[in-house]
Design a protein around this motif. Structure first.
Motif, mmCIF file in Angstrom:
data_model
loop_
_atom_site.group_PDB
_atom_site.id
_atom_site.type_symbol
_atom_site.label_atom_id
_atom_site.label_comp_id
_atom_site.label_asym_id
_atom_site.label_seq_id
_atom_site.Cartn_x
_atom_site.Cartn_y
_atom_site.Cartn_z
ATOM 1 N N ILE A 1 -10.933 5.289 -12.489
ATOM 2 C CA ILE A 1 -12.288 5.950 -11.836
ATOM 3 C C ILE A 1 -12.268 6.079 -12.792
ATOM 4 O O ILE A 1 -13.229 6.671 -12.719
ATOM 5 C CB ILE A 1 -11.280 7.330 -11.989
ATOM 6 N N LEU B 1 0.046 3.099 -6.614
ATOM 7 C CA LEU B 1 -1.067 2.882 -7.245
ATOM 8 C C LEU B 1 -1.823 3.369 -8.473
ATOM 9 O O LEU B 1 -2.078 4.213 -7.965
ATOM 10 C CB LEU B 1 -2.068 1.475 -6.284
ATOM 11 N N TYR B 2 -1.578 2.269 -8.421
ATOM 12 C CA TYR B 2 -2.959 2.857 -10.451
ATOM 13 C C TYR B 2 -4.624 2.880 -9.779
ATOM 14 O O TYR B 2 -4.876 1.292 -8.685
ATOM 15 C CB TYR B 2 -2.722 2.321 -11.276
ATOM 16 N N LYS B 3 -5.372 3.815 -9.985
ATOM 17 C CA LYS B 3 -6.222 3.485 -9.250
ATOM 18 C C LYS B 3 -7.713 4.044 -10.495
ATOM 19 O O LYS B 3 -7.948 4.904 -11.579
ATOM 20 C CB LYS B 3 -6.949 4.543 -8.560
ATOM 21 N N ALA C 1 -7.104 5.130 -15.554
ATOM 22 C CA ALA C 1 -7.035 4.838 -14.286
ATOM 23 C C ALA C 1 -5.944 6.554 -14.266
ATOM 24 O O ALA C 1 -4.855 6.984 -15.186
ATOM 25 C CB ALA C 1 -6.114 3.766 -13.863
ATOM 26 N N ASN C 2 -5.414 6.389 -12.510
ATOM 27 C CA ASN C 2 -4.156 8.295 -12.811
ATOM 28 C C ASN C 2 -2.936 6.976 -12.424
ATOM 29 O O ASN C 2 -2.942 6.013 -12.036
ATOM 30 C CB ASN C 2 -5.633 9.002 -11.642
ATOM 31 N N SER D 1 0.810 -1.374 -0.075
ATOM 32 C CA SER D 1 -0.268 0.692 0.081
ATOM 33 C C SER D 1 0.927 1.070 0.174
ATOM 34 O O SER D 1 0.882 1.855 -0.235
ATOM 35 C CB SER D 1 -0.611 0.174 1.047
#
Length: 257
Positions: A79, A75-77, A200-201, A71
């Motif tokens: 959206i 990380l890619y998230k 993804a951001n 964590s």
């Protein structure tokens, strides 16, 4: 479940001992049968984390390079994600000849459901592909060449910078002679597949340029545009126009990626 003492600390473990809660250390540890590989909670220095180590590496002492997940990573998230069913261009003959040297089919997807106050900004990762193959949409090459008449093609996709849209664009450029085709029925134009996208951001994407104005070039391209909402329904019906190149842009069409 069993409670034991270990080094003066109270532990709660499963029957086989592969999962334990170290209450005094404020963490949960999972063991793969040989090594402690998963840590959730206090790393030991006050850092709260979720760490998964490589096989054979003790997660409690692992260097961050020995982790397959943490964590603490940037990380890619995801959206935005969704799809569009088989967008299709105009059902009419298009002739590339003379000064009519190009054809463009552009597919737009409004990711914010017509909320013009929201825009796509920041560093983004785009995965836009044909849903059937999950292969990113990109590439260029020869569309048609019979030795006299030649047309090149280019695929591109990304986001329209500082707007609510992502796009998929197909461009044709007449290189020699002339060529007539119907984009809707042509077997050389693969517009029968569904589109799939993920946004993804945390990284870079290919951003399209903003609008510009300038003198016309006297050379033109045919253009089809259709826009969708995130649920795949049509926002703006297919619009077919003829556009003029400006500022000498025809010489660089299709533009290099």
């Amino acid at each position: 479940m069993a409670e034991i003492k270990h080094g003066g600390q109270k532990l709660t473990s499963t029957a086989n001992g592969r999962l334990r809660i170290e209450e005094g250390n404020n963490r949960l540890i999972s063991n793969d049968g040989t090594t402690d590989v998963l840590l959730i909670g206090d790393k030991g220095d006050g850092t709260i984390t979720v760490d998964l180590a490589l096989p054979g590496v003790d997660v409690k002492d692992a260097d961050i390079n020995d982790l397959v997940f943490s964590s603490r990573f940037n990380l890619y998230k995801i959206i935005h994600l969704g799809g569009v069913s088989a967008p299709t261009p105009r059902n009419a003959t298009v002739t590339l000849s003379g000064n009519n040297i190009g054809y463009v089919f552009e597919i737009l997807i409004d990711l914010f459901d017509n909320d013009a106050t929201q825009k796509l900004t920041g560093d983004l990762l785009m995965n836009i592909c044909w849903d059937r193959l999950k292969v990113p949409i990109r590439g260029s090459g020869v569309f048609y060449d019979d030795g006299t008449n030649k047309v090149n093609y280019k695929w591109s996709c990304g986001n329209k910078f500082n707007t609510q849209y992502i796009f998929v664009k197909y461009e044709l450029r007449l290189m020699a002679g002339s060529y007539s085709f119907n984009p809707f029925t042509s077997t050389r134009v693969p517009f029968r597949n569904d589109l799939y996208y993920q946004v993804a951001n945390m990284t870079q994407d290919l951003q399209s340029g903003g609008g510009v104005t300038g003198p016309g070039d006297g050379k033109f391209y045919f253009k089809d545009v259709i826009a969708y909402y995130p649920d795949g329904s049509v926002k703006t019906a297919l619009a077919s126009t003829t556009e003029e190149f400006i500022n000498g842009d025809w010489a660089y069409f299709p533009a290099a990626v």
